[in-house]
Motif scaffolding. Structure first.
Motif, short mmCIF file in Angstrom:
data_model
loop_
_atom_site.label_atom_id
_atom_site.label_comp_id
_atom_site.label_asym_id
_atom_site.label_seq_id
_atom_site.Cartn_x
_atom_site.Cartn_y
_atom_site.Cartn_z
N GLU A 244 -2.44 -0.43 1.12
CA GLU A 244 -1.20 -0.19 0.39
C GLU A 244 -1.46 0.88 -0.66
O GLU A 244 -2.61 1.12 -1.05
CB GLU A 244 -0.67 -1.47 -0.26
N PRO A 245 -0.38 1.55 -1.14
CA PRO A 245 -0.57 2.58 -2.15
C PRO A 245 -1.31 2.00 -3.34
O PRO A 245 -1.06 0.86 -3.73
CB PRO A 245 0.86 2.99 -2.54
N GLY A 246 -2.23 2.74 -3.88
CA GLY A 246 -2.95 2.23 -5.05
C GLY A 246 -4.40 1.91 -4.73
O GLY A 246 -5.26 1.96 -5.60
N ARG A 247 -4.67 1.60 -3.50
CA ARG A 247 -6.08 1.33 -3.17
C ARG A 247 -6.81 2.67 -3.06
O ARG A 247 -6.28 3.62 -2.52
CB ARG A 247 -6.19 0.57 -1.85
N SER A 248 -8.02 2.72 -3.56
CA SER A 248 -8.68 4.02 -3.58
C SER A 248 -9.91 4.07 -2.68
O SER A 248 -10.40 5.14 -2.37
CB SER A 248 -9.08 4.37 -5.01
N ASP A 249 -10.38 2.91 -2.24
CA ASP A 249 -11.60 2.93 -1.45
C ASP A 249 -11.28 2.77 0.04
O ASP A 249 -11.04 1.68 0.53
CB ASP A 249 -12.51 1.79 -1.95
N SER A 250 -11.29 3.91 0.72
CA SER A 250 -10.87 3.87 2.12
C SER A 250 -11.83 3.03 2.97
O SER A 250 -11.42 2.36 3.92
CB SER A 250 -10.71 5.27 2.70
N ALA A 251 -13.13 3.05 2.60
CA ALA A 251 -14.09 2.26 3.38
C ALA A 251 -13.71 0.78 3.34
O ALA A 251 -13.75 0.09 4.37
CB ALA A 251 -15.50 2.47 2.85
N SER A 252 -13.31 0.30 2.18
CA SER A 252 -12.98 -1.12 2.10
C SER A 252 -11.67 -1.42 2.83
O SER A 252 -11.51 -2.48 3.42
CB SER A 252 -12.97 -1.62 0.65
N VAL A 253 -10.73 -0.47 2.81
CA VAL A 253 -9.48 -0.68 3.56
C VAL A 253 -9.81 -0.83 5.05
O VAL A 253 -9.33 -1.74 5.73
CB VAL A 253 -8.50 0.50 3.36
N LEU A 254 -10.67 0.06 5.54
CA LEU A 254 -10.98 0.03 6.97
C LEU A 254 -11.78 -1.23 7.33
O LEU A 254 -11.56 -1.84 8.39
CB LEU A 254 -11.75 1.28 7.40
N PHE A 255 -12.68 -1.63 6.44
CA PHE A 255 -13.45 -2.84 6.73
C PHE A 255 -12.52 -4.06 6.76
O PHE A 255 -12.58 -4.88 7.68
CB PHE A 255 -14.56 -3.03 5.67
N ASP A 256 -11.64 -4.15 5.77
CA ASP A 256 -10.68 -5.26 5.74
C ASP A 256 -9.82 -5.26 7.00
O ASP A 256 -9.53 -6.31 7.58
CB ASP A 256 -9.75 -5.14 4.53
N ALA A 257 -9.39 -4.05 7.38
CA ALA A 257 -8.51 -3.95 8.55
C ALA A 257 -9.25 -4.44 9.81
O ALA A 257 -8.68 -5.17 10.63
CB ALA A 257 -8.06 -2.51 8.74
N ALA A 258 -10.53 -4.08 9.91
CA ALA A 258 -11.29 -4.51 11.09
C ALA A 258 -11.41 -6.04 11.12
O ALA A 258 -11.24 -6.67 12.18
CB ALA A 258 -12.68 -3.87 11.07
N GLN A 259 -11.64 -6.63 9.96
CA GLN A 259 -11.74 -8.10 9.89
C GLN A 259 -10.40 -8.75 10.26
O GLN A 259 -10.34 -9.71 11.03
CB GLN A 259 -12.13 -8.56 8.47
N SER A 260 -9.35 -8.20 9.68
CA SER A 260 -8.02 -8.76 9.92
C SER A 260 -7.64 -8.62 11.40
O SER A 260 -7.07 -9.54 12.00
CB SER A 260 -7.02 -8.04 9.02
N ALA A 261 -7.98 -7.47 11.98
CA ALA A 261 -7.64 -7.24 13.40
C ALA A 261 -8.37 -8.25 14.28
O ALA A 261 -7.83 -8.75 15.27
CB ALA A 261 -8.01 -5.81 13.79
N LYS A 262 -9.61 -8.56 13.90
CA LYS A 262 -10.39 -9.53 14.68
C LYS A 262 -9.73 -10.91 14.58
O LYS A 262 -9.50 -11.58 15.58
CB LYS A 262 -11.81 -9.58 14.11
N ALA A 263 -9.41 -11.28 13.35
CA ALA A 263 -8.82 -12.61 13.12
C ALA A 263 -7.49 -12.75 13.84
O ALA A 263 -7.15 -13.83 14.31
CB ALA A 263 -8.64 -12.82 11.62
N ARG A 264 -6.75 -11.67 13.95
CA ARG A 264 -5.41 -11.76 14.54
C ARG A 264 -5.38 -11.35 16.01
O ARG A 264 -4.32 -11.16 16.59
CB ARG A 264 -4.44 -10.90 13.72
#
Ligand SMILES: Nc1nc2c(ncn2[C@@H]2O[C@H](COP(=O)(O)OP(=O)(O)O)[C@@H](O)[C@H]2O)c(=O)[nH]1
Ligand SMILES: [Mg+2]
Length: 387
Positions: A244-264
């Motif tokens: 979402e707007p405001g997050r600055s660390d793209s690596a953490s966004v991508l890591f979170d997304a990978a985890q979330s994609a796995k879970a879902r």
């Protein structure tokens, strides 16, 4: 068969008549303006557009297409039998005009092959940004056919040219890797403005229509507008977007997304990244870091690293591609903006000089303006050939 052999110059072809898409998608900018994305109090929490972006009215759900229907939607082939010319054909009007204007006059009534004709073909290839190396090799191949008496007249010369052009492009027509692991992770990179975010929107639409569960990751944290743009694409296609707007660390966004994609149990996660120039060492290092982070989320990830190249920059695209490839090991290309440029010949230079598959071409700003790369229909549209 050779439209331009029969016709004199056709400048009106430069003006592409507006064609109504089958489904009326919102123009990207409109969608962006209407997307009232509200940053949340907890920026690290996963945001799923389906639950957070109520102001956006999603497009009506479309039934997944079967393979044949999907082909009809995305292949450049003119499968719409009720329409004499495909939309793809119209979208390549500029490159076609640049390539065929003048050649038509030269060919009109001409039977014999002479130097003038070969010179003109050479000029046309160069003007369409095919590039010196590739142009010379195509002309040389034509001369060899002529000297072996394999080409009798001007018509046969064009048949051969067209065949040689298709063959060149077929070298980089490869099937994309199948989705074997869940999630299959695709990272999209390229310079600013190349069309990454738009391409991701189109890819999301394409793969969703094929029945896949798709998720997007807003890894371009440099520009808040880029996150909103991606969220608008997600909302339009009812596809979750992480970040979402405001997050600055793209690596953490991508890591979170990978985890979330796995879970879902997502089939495909497509990650946007910030635009960077291939000459910006620091940013290229950051891209390498992003790829490393994703590989930690899942052993074989990322499964694909797609480089988006803007065709309208012509030969500069080659150097860009080489340097991105050196940095992160690009697995395939999407070449965008082929609709707005007369430099459609750049695909031949890309095919000749880079050993990278071209998977898709972008021919407009709407969600269905993406075509699976098909050399034959591309060359047919460029040379104004009809079968
Ligand atoms: N005509 C045309 N415009 C495109 C195409 N792909 C992207 N664009 C436009 O190019 C601009 C930059 O695209 P964007 O996706 O924001 O680029 P990014 O910075 O690489 O993410 C936008 O105005 C897009 O609508 C295409 O295939 N054809
Ligand atoms: Mg972007």
């Amino acid at each position: 068969m050779f439209g331009f052999l029969r016709r004199k110059k056709a400048p009106e072809k430069l003006e592409t008549p507006p064609i109504e898409p089958a489904v009326q998608p919102l123009p990207a900018d409109t969608a962006l303006q209407s997307a009232k994305v509200e940053p949340t109090a907890a920026p690290e929490a996963h945001q799923d557009l389906q639950s957070t972006s109520k102001p956006i009215t999603p497009a009506p759900e479309r039934a997944p297409l079967d393979d044949a229907q999907a082909d009809e939607t995305v292949l450049g082939v003119d499968t719409h039998r009720d329409k004499p010319k495909s939309r793809f054909w119209q979208q390549l009007a500029r490159s076609r005009a640049s390539f065929t204007e003048g050649l038509g006059d030269l060919f009109l009534g001409k039977k014999a092959i002479d130097e003038e004709l070969l010179d003109e073909i050479e000029t046309r290839l160069l003007l369409a940004d095919v590039g010196q190396t590739t142009t010379q090799s195509l002309i040389k191949a034509l001369q060899q056919h002529i000297s072996r008496k394999q080409i009798a007249d001007a018509n046969a010369l064009f048949e051969t040219l067209s065949r040689l052009m298709v063959e060149r492009l077929q070298r980089v027509q490869k099937p994309r890797p199948a989705f074997i692991e869940h999630p299959h992770i695709m990272v999209v990179c390229g310079i600013n403005g190349a069309g990454k975010t738009t391409t991701i929107g189109k890819l999301a639409y394409y793969f969703k229509n094929q029945g896949h569960k798709v998720m997007l990751a807003a890894g371009d944290t440099f520009r808040a507008a880029a996150v909103e743009q991606l969220m608008a694409w997600g909302a339009r296609n009812q596809i979750p977007v992480i970040g979402e707007p405001g997050r600055s660390d793209s690596a953490s966004v991508l890591f979170d997304a990978a985890q979330s994609a796995k879970a879902r149990q997502i089939d495909l996660l497509i990650a946007d990244t910030a635009g960077r120039l291939h000459t910006q060492g620091g940013l290229m290092d950051e891209l390498k870091k992003l790829v490393r982070v994703i590989s930690k989320s899942q052993p074989n990830a990322p499964h694909e690293i797609l480089l988006v190249l803007d065709a309208s920059i012509g030969q500069n695209a080659l150097n860009q591609a080489r340097l991105f490839h050196q940095a992160v090991g690009v697995t395939g290309l999407v070449v965008t903006k082929l609709d707005g440029t007369a430099k459609g010949g750049i695909l031949f230079a890309i095919a000749d000089e880079l050993a990278l598959p071209i998977y898709f071409v972008g021919v407009g700003e709407q969600q269905d303006d993406l075509r699976v790369f098909d050399p034959q229909s591309y060359v047919d549209a460029l040379l104004d050939r009809q079968s």
